[in-house]
Design an enzyme around this catalytic site. Structure first.
Site, PDB file in Angstrom:
ATOM      1  N   LYS A 133       0.862  -1.186   0.000  1.00  0.00           N
ATOM      2  CA  LYS A 133       0.000   0.000   0.000  1.00  0.00           C
ATOM      3  C   LYS A 133       0.894   1.229   0.000  1.00  0.00           C
ATOM      4  CE  LYS A 133      -3.870   1.920   2.719  1.00  0.00           C
ATOM      5  NZ  LYS A 133      -4.754   1.653   3.870  1.00  0.00           N
ATOM      6  N   SER A 202      -9.458   1.600   2.701  1.00  0.00           N
ATOM      7  CA  SER A 202      -8.528   2.364   1.890  1.00  0.00           C
ATOM      8  C   SER A 202      -7.442   1.502   1.227  1.00  0.00           C
ATOM      9  CB  SER A 202      -7.861   3.437   2.758  1.00  0.00           C
ATOM     10  OG  SER A 202      -7.096   2.844   3.805  1.00  0.00           O
ATOM     11  N   SER A 226     -10.055  -0.885   6.873  1.00  0.00           N
ATOM     12  CA  SER A 226      -9.442  -0.724   5.555  1.00  0.00           C
ATOM     13  C   SER A 226      -8.673  -1.932   5.050  1.00  0.00           C
ATOM     14  CB  SER A 226      -8.518   0.503   5.554  1.00  0.00           C
ATOM     15  OG  SER A 226      -9.266   1.675   5.731  1.00  0.00           O
TER      16      SER A 226
END
Length: 523
Positions: A133, A202, A226
């Site tokens: 990420k 996210s 997330s």
């Protein structure tokens, strides 16, 4: 500070699920990671695991690891297979925001292969492909967090978890999309099960790319769901460990007291293997737990093949419980079937009533939102004043309330949180693990909205961030109406990560939902 200690063994009585460890020793010796930095000698290839009939890019870590260890599968071959897959599908999935150059990826894979030829095997992640990420700092490669604040930023060091992944011998494929600094504006990633839908956020790129078989591990972060939300929407296993299990050092923060780094993988066992490699005390993160190393995968592998959940007490929310209040009928039906499977795997199942809502509170968001706003403001308030033009309006709307609210509001919210945690976690005095259906399943519709038959009772994910307890989302089937993945969560008391993972693993031993892949047309 308390010095790091070995992870405590589970107590005897109903939690002695490690019986049968001797029978699983052979498998554990292949998969369990050695002490970081001390490779294990590799013997010449001998009769052992066979190469898969299917494509390499669909392999799980637990399938690839023995092949690499035995010399039957090369890290270079793995990297090449995933590079080919990325070229074929990522233009539509859009998981990557900064894919590393092919030469850099292959250089990592060749270095991993050279170690094997010299007789050094670094553990079950040796040669495994990973994507990060884009809020994990990476030395020499840009980390932008989907934010103009960090455009072109090249960190001078790796996040601690990235450094540990490298020490485990992984091949890092690049950085994948995130919502703006893990909140607000979404990334461009699409849900591989239906490209008209988003994977959720996210950790959107981590979920989308993994579901599209572009890598074997997607590292994410979770402040309110997330990791588990995108994992649920994309038919994956997404694990949020106990708070402090994985170091936060070198990860751009959202809300420090609720941020949890963790992996998205295809199976619970794979998640355990990753946490074993990256977890453990870190002197650079004062919030990390004083546990030197974790051996979660070894404990899962020690479970007997028959009735692996014998002796584990699993709680199921009552029909009118908050945790049953999901908007999707297929989700509830799949959960009922999952309960039957868990019971058949040997677990003792008890109906419980949880205390998610304190008297007078209609939602945990009433204090969760205050805490999140204040903590993100503590990190970004200077940027809000000096360069608001580099923040989206959606992100400003997250930061500004925390700047404007008085300090006593944050103190009061944390006070309520402490009282809430004490009440909410009482359920684990009755049961070892609590399972419940996930929420907003069938994938988020691009542009907003979720297919639903009724309103949700509230978030089923942020409660585990507020409490710091471990929780994993795992797939439970495919919705008939939508053709999208369904999911449930398995959670345990803080520190009982192995129990939550064990129930997920036991379920996956009896089902094949985690092996399903979306039918992405290759162009």
């Amino acid at each position: 500070m308390t010095p790091p200690v070995e992870a405590p063994a589970p107590s005897v009585s109903r939690r002695d699920f490690v019986k049968g460890a001797a029978a699983a020793a052979a498998a554990a010796s292949v998969l369990a990671a050695p002490v970081p930095g001390l490779g294990a000698a590799v013997k010449k290839p001998k009769p052992g695991p066979k190469l898969p009939d299917g494509p390499l890019h669909d392999l799980q870590i637990s399938e690839a690891a023995p092949l690499v260890a035995s010399g039957r599968l090369s890290p270079v071959d793995i990297a090449l297979a995933f590079l080919e897959r990325i070229e074929a599908v990522d233009p539509r999935v859009q998981a990557f925001v900064n894919r590393y150059p092919d030469a850099d990826i292959l250089a990592q894979a060749r270095a991993a292969e050279r170690l094997l030829r010299r007789g050094r095997h670094l553990g079950p992640l040796h040669g495994i492909t990973v994507a990060l990420k884009d809020i994990y700092l990476t030395q020499g490669y840009v980390t932008e967090g989907n934010s103009k604040l960090y455009t072109g930023y090249v960190p001078p060091f790796d996040a601690e978890s990235v450094a540990r992944l490298k020490a485990a011998g992984v091949t890092i494929m690049g950085k994948v999309g995130t919502s703006e600094l893990a909140t607000a504006t979404a990334s461009a990633a699409r849900n591989p099960w239906d490209l008209e839908r988003t994977p959720g956020g996210s950790s959107s790129g981590s979920a989308a790319g993994l579901a599209a078989s572009e890598f074997m591990v997607g590292m994410g972060t979770c402040t309110g769901g997330s990791i588990r939300g995108p994992a649920a929407n994309c038919g994956l296993s997404g694990f949020k460990p106990t708070y402090g299990t994985v170091s936060l050092h070198g990860i751009l923060p959202l809300a420090w007291s609720m941020d949890h780094p963790g992996p998205l993988c295809h199976s619970a066992l794979d998640c355990a293997l990753v946490v074993d490699a990256v977890g453990g005390a870190d002197p650079k993160d004062p919030l990390s737990r004083p546990v030197k190393r974790y051996s979660l995968a070894k404990r899962l592998l020690a479970a007997p093949s028959r009735k692996p959940l014998r002796g584990v007490v699993v709680g199921v929310p009552a029909a009118d419980d908050f945790l049953r209040g999901v908007p999707n009928d297929d989700e509830l039906a799949a959960f009922e079937e999952a309960v039957t499977v868990v019971k058949a795997q040997g677990a003792t199942v008890r109906t419980v009533t949880t205390e998610v809502l304190l008297p007078g509170l209609t939602s945990v968001s009433s204090f969760y939102d205050i805490i999140r706003s204040h903590e993100v403001a503590a990190y970004q308030h200077v940027n809000l004043v000096t360069q608001p033009q580099n923040m989206s309006q959606a992100y400003i709307d997250r930061v500004a309330p925390g700047v404007l609210m008085p300090g006593h509001a944050y103190s009061q919210a944390q006070r309520v949180r402490r009282l809430w945690i004490e009440r909410f976690l009482r359920v684990f005095q009755e049961v070892d693990v609590l399972i419940h259906p996930a929420d907003n399943i069938a994938g988020l519709i691009a542009g907003g909205g979720t297919p639903s038959a009724r309103r949700s009772s509230g978030s089923k994910t942020n409660i585990w961030n507020l409490s710091g307890a471990p929780a994993i989302a795992i797939p439970t089937g495919i919705s008939g109406a939508e053709g999208m993945p369904l999911s449930m969560q398995c959670a345990a008391a803080p520190g009982d990560d192995a129990l939550a993972l064990l129930v997920a693993h036991g379920f996956q031993m009896a089902t094949g939902f985690h092996t399903l892949r979306p039918a992405l047309e290759v162009r």
